[in-house]
Design a protein around this motif. Structure first.
Motif, short mmCIF file in Angstrom:
data_model
loop_
_atom_site.label_atom_id
_atom_site.label_comp_id
_atom_site.label_asym_id
_atom_site.label_seq_id
_atom_site.Cartn_x
_atom_site.Cartn_y
_atom_site.Cartn_z
N ALA A 73 -44.72 85.41 -8.36
CA ALA A 73 -45.13 86.30 -7.44
C ALA A 73 -46.24 86.01 -6.54
O ALA A 73 -46.11 86.23 -5.17
CB ALA A 73 -45.75 87.71 -8.22
N VAL A 74 -47.47 85.40 -6.98
CA VAL A 74 -48.37 85.18 -6.24
C VAL A 74 -48.64 83.49 -6.73
O VAL A 74 -48.83 83.29 -7.90
CB VAL A 74 -49.62 86.10 -6.21
N LEU A 75 -49.13 82.84 -5.56
CA LEU A 75 -49.51 81.28 -6.12
C LEU A 75 -50.85 80.99 -5.46
O LEU A 75 -51.51 81.50 -4.60
CB LEU A 75 -48.83 80.45 -5.41
N ASP A 76 -51.55 80.08 -6.15
CA ASP A 76 -53.05 79.51 -5.68
C ASP A 76 -52.35 78.09 -5.07
O ASP A 76 -51.19 77.31 -5.39
CB ASP A 76 -53.90 79.14 -6.73
N LEU A 77 -53.05 77.38 -4.24
CA LEU A 77 -52.86 76.00 -3.75
C LEU A 77 -52.76 75.02 -4.89
O LEU A 77 -51.97 74.19 -4.56
CB LEU A 77 -53.84 75.73 -2.68
N ALA A 78 -53.45 75.45 -5.82
CA ALA A 78 -53.65 74.33 -7.08
C ALA A 78 -52.05 74.43 -7.65
O ALA A 78 -51.83 73.24 -8.48
CB ALA A 78 -54.51 74.89 -8.11
N ASP A 79 -51.44 75.56 -7.69
CA ASP A 79 -49.84 75.53 -8.40
C ASP A 79 -49.32 74.47 -7.58
O ASP A 79 -48.00 74.14 -8.22
CB ASP A 79 -49.46 76.90 -8.15
N LEU A 80 -49.39 74.38 -6.36
CA LEU A 80 -48.36 73.48 -5.62
C LEU A 80 -48.90 72.20 -5.36
O LEU A 80 -48.16 71.09 -5.03
CB LEU A 80 -48.03 74.08 -4.17
N HIS A 81 -49.99 71.97 -5.90
CA HIS A 81 -50.81 70.47 -5.80
C HIS A 81 -50.06 69.41 -6.13
O HIS A 81 -49.77 68.30 -5.75
CB HIS A 81 -51.88 70.59 -6.40
N SER A 82 -49.38 69.44 -7.36
CA SER A 82 -48.60 68.09 -7.96
C SER A 82 -47.49 68.04 -7.44
O SER A 82 -46.67 67.10 -7.90
CB SER A 82 -48.64 68.66 -9.51
N SER B 239 -36.68 80.63 8.26
CA SER B 239 -36.27 81.13 6.91
C SER B 239 -34.94 81.50 6.73
O SER B 239 -34.24 81.91 7.54
CB SER B 239 -37.31 82.12 6.58
N GLY B 240 -34.40 81.18 5.42
CA GLY B 240 -32.97 81.75 5.53
C GLY B 240 -32.00 80.65 5.93
O GLY B 240 -31.68 79.65 5.03
N HIS B 241 -31.41 80.74 7.11
CA HIS B 241 -30.67 79.91 7.55
C HIS B 241 -31.21 78.55 7.65
O HIS B 241 -30.23 77.56 7.68
CB HIS B 241 -29.96 80.30 8.90
N GLY B 242 -32.45 78.55 7.96
CA GLY B 242 -33.05 77.24 8.12
C GLY B 242 -33.24 76.44 6.79
O GLY B 242 -33.45 75.30 6.77
N GLY B 243 -33.03 77.07 5.83
CA GLY B 243 -33.23 76.41 4.26
C GLY B 243 -34.64 76.43 3.80
O GLY B 243 -34.61 75.38 2.75
N ILE B 244 -35.39 77.06 4.26
CA ILE B 244 -36.70 77.03 3.86
C ILE B 244 -37.04 78.61 3.43
O ILE B 244 -36.63 79.53 4.32
CB ILE B 244 -37.75 76.13 4.60
N ARG B 245 -38.31 78.57 2.74
CA ARG B 245 -38.78 79.80 2.67
C ARG B 245 -40.37 79.62 2.32
O ARG B 245 -40.90 78.67 1.69
CB ARG B 245 -38.12 80.58 1.26
N SER B 246 -41.23 80.63 2.75
CA SER B 246 -42.53 80.67 2.71
C SER B 246 -43.20 81.14 1.17
O SER B 246 -42.37 82.02 0.60
CB SER B 246 -43.23 81.33 3.61
N PHE B 247 -43.98 80.16 0.57
CA PHE B 247 -44.36 80.82 -0.71
C PHE B 247 -45.56 81.89 -0.45
O PHE B 247 -46.21 81.78 0.58
CB PHE B 247 -45.30 79.60 -1.32
N ASN B 248 -45.60 82.94 -1.52
CA ASN B 248 -46.37 83.91 -1.41
C ASN B 248 -47.96 83.45 -2.10
O ASN B 248 -48.29 83.44 -3.11
CB ASN B 248 -45.81 85.09 -2.20
N VAL B 249 -48.69 83.02 -1.05
CA VAL B 249 -49.94 82.31 -1.61
C VAL B 249 -50.97 83.40 -1.26
O VAL B 249 -51.15 84.21 -0.44
CB VAL B 249 -50.41 80.99 -0.45
N CYS B 250 -51.80 83.35 -2.41
CA CYS B 250 -52.67 84.83 -2.51
C CYS B 250 -53.89 84.64 -1.35
O CYS B 250 -54.46 85.73 -0.91
CB CYS B 250 -53.38 84.60 -3.82
N THR B 251 -54.27 83.31 -1.06
CA THR B 251 -55.38 83.15 0.20
C THR B 251 -54.52 83.07 1.54
O THR B 251 -53.73 82.33 1.83
CB THR B 251 -56.15 82.08 -0.01
N PRO B 252 -54.83 84.29 2.45
CA PRO B 252 -54.26 84.04 3.98
C PRO B 252 -54.75 82.79 4.48
O PRO B 252 -56.05 82.51 4.38
CB PRO B 252 -54.88 85.24 4.55
N LEU B 253 -53.85 82.10 5.08
CA LEU B 253 -54.24 80.75 5.66
C LEU B 253 -54.25 80.84 7.27
O LEU B 253 -53.26 81.45 7.77
CB LEU B 253 -53.12 79.66 5.31
N HIS B 254 -55.24 80.66 7.90
CA HIS B 254 -55.49 80.45 9.29
C HIS B 254 -55.10 79.44 9.66
O HIS B 254 -55.81 78.29 9.45
CB HIS B 254 -56.98 80.90 9.49
#
Length: 318
Positions: free
Chosen positions: A196-205, A267-282
Motif C-alpha cells: 500500500a505504501v512504500l519508503d525509498l528504502a523498500d526500493l533501494h535494493s 501508465s497502463g498502456h505504457g507498461g509502467i505504474r507509479s509506486f505509492n511512496v509515503c513521502t511526496p516527491l518534489h
C-alpha cells in the motif's frame, strides 16, 4: 589590416553563413549539400570563399567529416546570432504582410512536461496555423547556450533550484509556469506495487535507472537519497531516454523516476505504474526561458503567450 563593418558587409554574405552553419550541423560537406539542395562542389566553393576572406581555415576536413577550428568556432558563434536576427526580421516582415506567420524554434528539456508543451503548440496552431514550429530536445547545458546565441527562440523545461544564483540569469529570463512532482515508477507487474505504501528504502535494493551525473534531474535524485539517509543504489543504468527506460522496466524489477505528468500519461498502456511512496516527491518548477538581449519575433512572442495560457489550463491530478 583591421576589418571594418563596411568591408565585412561587402565581402561576407548571409547565404555563406547559412551554408557554413549547415555544414557544421550536418557534419560533412556532402550531407550539407543534400540538405541545401546544392552540389557538393558548390558548397566547397562557398567554404573556400569564407576561409579566403578570413585568411585562415574555419573547418578541418577528415574521413570522419568536418569539425570547426578555433577561429571557425568564433565565426560560427557570431554568425548564428546574426542568422537568428535575420530569421526574426523575416518573421516580422511576413507577419506585417500576411498576418501572423513565421518560424519559431523551441527547445525542450528532456524533463519537460509532456502535456503543457503539446497544449501550448495546439493553442499556437489555433491562432496562427501558418507558423512553422521546430522542436529541439536536449539537456540544460546544451539548450541554454543555444538560446543565448539565438539558435533556439525559447526553451521549455525545469527551472534549476539554484536559478537565481546561476550565471545564466545575466543573459536569460524565465516565466515560471507551474510546479511538477516526481514519481518513482516500475513495470505494471512489479511485486512492490502490492504494498500500500512504500519508503525509498523498500526500493533501494532493486535495479535502478538514474539520470546521468550533471543533469538537473540527477541532482534532485541525489538529494532524495541523501534526505532518506541512503547511499545511491549500486545496480544502476544511467539514461534519460524515456522509451529505453520504460522498456527496461518491463523486467518487473527495474525502477526509475519520471516527472509525475509523464508517468501518468505512460501508465497502463505504457507498461509502467507509479509506486505509492509515503513521502511526496518534489520535481521542481517548469518554466519558459528566453534571452534578455533579443526581442522575440512575432511567432515566438505568440508562442510564449500560449505557454502562459497553457499553464493556466494545465491541471495536475492529485
Amino acid at each position: 589590416m583591421r576589418s571594418s563593418v563596411l568591408t565585412v558587409s561587402r565581402k561576407l554574405k548571409f547565404y555563406q553563413l547559412v551554408i557554413l552553419d549547415q555544414v557544421v550541423q550536418s557534419g560533412s560537406l556532402v550531407r550539407a549539400a543534400q540538405v541545401l539542395n546544392m552540389t557538393q562542389p558548390s558548397v566547397t566553393k562557398v567554404i573556400h570563399e569564407i576561409e579566403s576572406y578570413f585568411s585562415a581555415p574555419l573547418l578541418v576536413r577528415s574521413n570522419r567529416g568536418v569539425r570547426l577550428t578555433e577561429l571557425g568556432e568564433l565565426v560560427l558563434r557570431r554568425a548564428r546570432t546574426m542568422l537568428a536576427e535575420l530569421r526574426a526580421l523575416t518573421d516580422e516582415v511576413d507577419a506585417y504582410k500576411e498576418g501572423i506567420s513565421g518560424h519559431v524554434v523551441v527547445g525542450t528539456l528532456i524533463s519537460a512536461s509532456t502535456s503543457l508543451l503539446p497544449l501550448a503548440l495546439r493553442l499556437l496552431k489555433e491562432r496562427a496555423p501558418q507558423v512553422l514550429v521546430s522542436i529541439r530536445i536536449g539537456q540544460f547545458d546544451q539548450l541554454l547556450p543555444a538560446l543565448v546565441v539565438g539558435e533556439v527562440d525559447l526553451v521549455i523545461g525545469r527551472v534549476p533550484d539554484d536559478w537565481r544564483g546561476r550565471e545564466e540569469t545575466r543573459t536569460l529570463s524565465v516565466d515560471q509556469l507551474y510546479d511538477e512532482r516526481l514519481s518513482i515508477v516500475g513495470g505494471t507487474r512489479h511485486p512492490l506495487h502490492e504494498q500500500a505504501v512504500l519508503d525509498l528504502a523498500d526500493l533501494h535494493s532493486y535495479p535502478w535507472i538514474l539520470p546521468p551525473p550533471g543533469s538537473l534531474l540527477r541532482r534532485t535524485v541525489n538529494g532524495l537519497f541523501a534526505d532518506a539517509n541512503l547511499a545511491l543504489p549500486t545496480n544502476v543504468i544511467e539514461s534519460l531516454s524515456v522509451l529505453t527506460n520504460v522498456a527496461l522496466m518491463q523486467d518487473q524489477k527495474t525502477v526509475g523516476l519520471l516527472p509525475s505528468e509523464t508517468a501518468r500519461q505512460l501508465s497502463g498502456h505504457g507498461g509502467i505504474r507509479s509506486f505509492n511512496v509515503c513521502t511526496p516527491l518534489h520535481f521542481g518548477g517548469i518554466g519558459c526561458f528566453y534571452a534578455n538581449s533579443r526581442n522575440l519575433g512575432p511567432a515566438a512572442k505568440l508562442f510564449r503567450e500560449c505557454t502562459q495560457l497553457a499553464s493556466e489550463r494545465h491541471v495536475i491530478p492529485d
